[in-house]
Every structure is written in structure tokens, then in C-alpha cells.
Scaffold this motif. Structure first.
Motif, PDB file in Angstrom:
ATOM      1  N   LEU A  18      53.792  48.606  28.916  1.00  0.00           N
ATOM      2  CA  LEU A  18      53.850  47.191  29.278  1.00  0.00           C
ATOM      3  C   LEU A  18      53.967  46.321  28.041  1.00  0.00           C
ATOM      4  O   LEU A  18      54.784  45.398  27.975  1.00  0.00           O
ATOM      5  CB  LEU A  18      52.596  46.840  30.086  1.00  0.00           C
ATOM      6  N   ARG A  19      53.154  46.629  27.020  1.00  0.00           N
ATOM      7  CA  ARG A  19      53.181  45.800  25.816  1.00  0.00           C
ATOM      8  C   ARG A  19      54.428  46.031  24.981  1.00  0.00           C
ATOM      9  O   ARG A  19      55.027  45.081  24.468  1.00  0.00           O
ATOM     10  CB  ARG A  19      51.925  46.054  24.983  1.00  0.00           C
ATOM     11  N   LEU A  20      54.849  47.290  24.818  1.00  0.00           N
ATOM     12  CA  LEU A  20      56.042  47.560  24.020  1.00  0.00           C
ATOM     13  C   LEU A  20      57.310  47.097  24.727  1.00  0.00           C
ATOM     14  O   LEU A  20      58.327  46.849  24.086  1.00  0.00           O
ATOM     15  CB  LEU A  20      56.136  49.061  23.714  1.00  0.00           C
ATOM     16  N   GLY A  21      57.252  46.953  26.059  1.00  0.00           N
ATOM     17  CA  GLY A  21      58.421  46.495  26.803  1.00  0.00           C
ATOM     18  C   GLY A  21      58.538  44.985  26.876  1.00  0.00           C
ATOM     19  O   GLY A  21      59.546  44.466  27.348  1.00  0.00           O
TER      20      GLY A  21
ATOM     21  N   ASP B 220      55.386  38.922  29.889  1.00  0.00           N
ATOM     22  CA  ASP B 220      56.575  38.128  30.248  1.00  0.00           C
ATOM     23  C   ASP B 220      56.502  37.534  31.657  1.00  0.00           C
ATOM     24  O   ASP B 220      57.539  37.243  32.257  1.00  0.00           O
ATOM     25  CB  ASP B 220      57.848  38.975  30.130  1.00  0.00           C
ATOM     26  N   ARG B 221      55.295  37.413  32.204  1.00  0.00           N
ATOM     27  CA  ARG B 221      55.127  36.887  33.570  1.00  0.00           C
ATOM     28  C   ARG B 221      55.934  37.687  34.594  1.00  0.00           C
ATOM     29  O   ARG B 221      56.274  37.184  35.670  1.00  0.00           O
ATOM     30  CB  ARG B 221      55.513  35.401  33.653  1.00  0.00           C
ATOM     31  N   SER B 222      56.255  38.933  34.257  1.00  0.00           N
ATOM     32  CA  SER B 222      57.032  39.750  35.185  1.00  0.00           C
ATOM     33  C   SER B 222      56.316  41.034  35.570  1.00  0.00           C
ATOM     34  O   SER B 222      56.734  41.720  36.500  1.00  0.00           O
ATOM     35  CB  SER B 222      58.394  40.101  34.562  1.00  0.00           C
TER      36      SER B 222
ATOM     37  N   VAL C 187      49.233  48.187  38.798  1.00  0.00           N
ATOM     38  CA  VAL C 187      50.400  47.624  38.123  1.00  0.00           C
ATOM     39  C   VAL C 187      51.074  46.691  39.127  1.00  0.00           C
ATOM     40  O   VAL C 187      51.537  47.138  40.177  1.00  0.00           O
ATOM     41  CB  VAL C 187      51.381  48.712  37.649  1.00  0.00           C
ATOM     42  N   VAL C 188      51.100  45.408  38.809  1.00  0.00           N
ATOM     43  CA  VAL C 188      51.566  44.381  39.747  1.00  0.00           C
ATOM     44  C   VAL C 188      52.934  43.882  39.308  1.00  0.00           C
ATOM     45  O   VAL C 188      53.111  43.430  38.170  1.00  0.00           O
ATOM     46  CB  VAL C 188      50.573  43.205  39.813  1.00  0.00           C
ATOM     47  N   HIS C 189      53.915  43.962  40.213  1.00  0.00           N
ATOM     48  CA  HIS C 189      55.268  43.499  39.931  1.00  0.00           C
ATOM     49  C   HIS C 189      55.435  42.054  40.409  1.00  0.00           C
ATOM     50  O   HIS C 189      54.541  41.470  41.009  1.00  0.00           O
ATOM     51  CB  HIS C 189      56.291  44.413  40.610  1.00  0.00           C
TER      52      HIS C 189
END
Length: 327
Positions: A126-129, A205-207, A224-226
Motif C-alpha cells: 500500500l505504501r510503496l504503491g 492516495d484516498r483510493s 483492505v478497503v477499496h
């Protein structure tokens, strides 16, 4: 150093030794490497496959190193080509994913990840993306993931990813808490502190968001929330906690809290003129200030209000009675 080209440490050491002597037989090279002759010959054969070494035609039994500029250049070109193909494949997969996720089913909006290794891996992904910003709420009870400091932030900083982190005050009392926060502040991350945060949370990224679950069992888990209403709610939760938290600063005496400060008279004059519709340049001229001074003060007011746009700053200025509601 040459591992990115597909060479193991033993192969790289053999190549470096061969380059230093120009040519050598297996026993001589084995002595230089302090390895067995069988392992050394295996390394030379591997180098031969990569085009980095060859058997000498003039002196049978000896090996010579291929010129690094030519041999390594060819490997680099091949590696770049492979990376370009991988990037193209990743882009195509991302486009396919976006197309299929345009209207995701309700059950696809939330994933349940179980197991410490799986949760930690998703947290790192999540962080690296992230491309723009990572927001985190950090409790004083880390289980699998923490909000600061395990290498991902340094890589994110190289990509100009912004970090905003709110930590519980109890984090400051932990043995490694000050060290990690000092490192975070040294990377120009924005860190604030509150007495308690409602939950551990990371939003990229609010995503995409990750919410570690408090588990009484031995196996950690996380959600993990989309993109969707729940993600917007979690993002709003972070912004609410961020707005009320106190900034941490790194000074000569270490990490310290910066208490709330009200705008001074000049700040209020700048706000009033901006709300009246004047530009930064006009405000600077009216108040006999430098343009950069005005912009710096406006930026500080936005940080003080915990907002990211001037429109939000105007709303908060009225909410906090920084400017008069009536003329």
C-alpha cells in the motif's frame, strides 16, 4: 552491486577477481576467492553464460574476463528491456483492473487479510504503491504494522510521496518511539500527536485503506478497503483527527509538541483581504509586505487549520472566528 543484473554474490566476486588479474586458471582464482575449485569453476561457467568470461584461446586452461563496458552494458540493456516489458504488462493489468472494478460488487469493496506476514506485505504494498500521499493513524499498541520507519518511507520520499501521520501520545513513551519519530520528521513527514486515536489506519492516495483489526487470537488480521463510501468515511475520520492534533517539531532538544497558536494581527488582515477577493500580490501591496511573506503566512494558516486548500481555509477562518462574520 551487480545483483540487479542477475548475478549472485559469488559470481560477482569471481568476475571482479578475474577483472583484477586479467586472466587466471581455476586453482589460482580459487585461491584468490578462498573457495573450492569446483565452486570456482561453476562460477566461471555461470559468468560464461552471461558473456562475462571466456576460456583463453592463447593459453588453454585459463579464463579471461570480458570487458566490463561491453559485457555489463549488454546485460544492462537486456535488463532495461525486461523492465520496460514488465512496466507495460503492469500498465495493461492496471487498466484491465480499473475496467473490471469500475462498478465493483459490494463484497469486492473490502478484503479480509489474515496472518502476520500477509498483513505486513499488504501494508508495504500500500505504501510503496502510493503516488501522492499516505495518511496514517498510529496507536501505541503496534501489532504487525507501524506508521513510521521500516524503509518504505525512504523509498516513498524518493518519489515525492507526502506523509501525514497522527500518533497517540503513548507512542512517545515507547523505547523506539522518539527514534522513529525523529527519523520521520527528518524525512520532512508531517507528524501530529493526540491523546488517543480511534483506530489504527493507513490510507494511500484516498483510493485504498488498510485497517488492522484488534484480534484476541494469535493470528493478526486486517481489512483492505477499496474506493467507495466506506473509504470516504475512513478518509474523513483521518482528516478529523488530523485537524484536532498538535504538530510535532524536531528541534535542538529533540521531538517536541507545538501547542495551538492563534493567528496574529497580520495573519487576520491577510485573511480578511483574501476573503474580500484580493490576490496575493494585491494583499502584499496593501499591507506593505513581500509577496513571499504573504504566501508563507497563508501556508502557515493552512497548516494551523489542518486544511489543504484555500477554500477550506476560508471556511475554517469563519468557523474559528478568525474573521468577523458581519462587516
Amino acid at each position: 552491486m551487480l545483483g540487479a543484473l542477475g548475478l549472485e554474490d559469488t559470481h560477482e566476486a569471481a568476475y571482479r577477481a578475474l577483472v583484477s588479474v586479467g586472466a587466471a586458471d581455476v586453482p589460482e582464482l580459487a585461491r584468490r576467492l578462498a573457495r573450492g575449485e569446483r565452486d570456482t569453476e561453476g562460477a566461471l561457467r555461470r559468468l560464461e553464460q552471461h558473456g562475462l568470461a571466456a576460456r583463453s584461446s592463447a593459453r588453454p586452461g585459463r579464463w579471461v574476463a570480458a570487458p566490463p563496458g561491453v559485457a555489463l552494458g549488454a546485460l544492462l540493456t537486456r535488463q532495461r528491456h525486461e523492465l520496460e516489458k514488465a512496466e507495460l504488462a503492469a500498465a495493461l493489468l492496471a487498466e484491465e483492473y480499473r475496467a473490471t472494478a469500475a462498478e465493483p460488487a459490494v463484497h469486492d469493496l473490502v478484503e479480509v487479510v489474515t496472518g502476520g506476514a500477509a498483513v505486513a506485505q499488504r501494508f508495504l504494498q500500500l505504501r510503496l504503491g502510493a503516488h501522492d500521499e499516505v495518511c496514517a493513524l498510529v496507536t501505541g499498541d503496534p501489532v504487525v504494522v507501524t506508521g513510521v520507519g521500516n524503509g518504505a518511507e525512504e523509498q516513498a520520499a524518493d518519489r515525492s510521496v507526502r506523509y501525514r501521520v497522527v500518533v497517540e501520545r503513548s507512542v512517545l513513551d515507547q523505547p523506539s518511539g522518539i527514534t522513529e519519530l525523529t527519523a520521520a520528521l527528518g524525512r520532512d513527514e508531517q507528524v501530529r500527536v493526540v491523546d488517543r486515536v480511534p483506530a489504527k489506519l493507513v490510507v494511500a492516495d484516498r483510493s485504498l485503506a488498510l485497517v488492522p483489526l484488534a484480534s484476541h487470537s494469535s493470528e493478526p488480521a486486517a481489512l483492505v478497503v477499496h474506493a467507495g463510501g466506506l473509504l470516504e468515511l475512513l478518509s474523513g475520520l483521518f482528516e478529523s483527527v488530523w485537524r484536532d492534533a498538535l504538530p510535532l517539531r524536531l528541534g535542538a532538544s529533540g521531538v517536541t509538541e507545538q501547542g495551538p497558536r492563534e493567528p496574529d494581527g497580520t495573519d487576520l488582515e491577510i485573511l480578511s483581504l483574501l476573503l474580500a477577493g484580493l490576490t496575493d500580490a494585491s494583499v502584499a501591496k496593501q499591507l506593505d509586505l513581500g509577496l513571499r511573506t504573504v504566501q508563507r503566512r497563508v501556508k502557515h494558516l493552512m497548516e494551523l487549520a489542518g486544511v489543504t486548500t484555500r477554500l477550506q481555509l476560508g471556511w475554517h477562518a469563519y468557523e474559528r472566528d478568525w474573521v468577523a462574520r458581519e462587516p
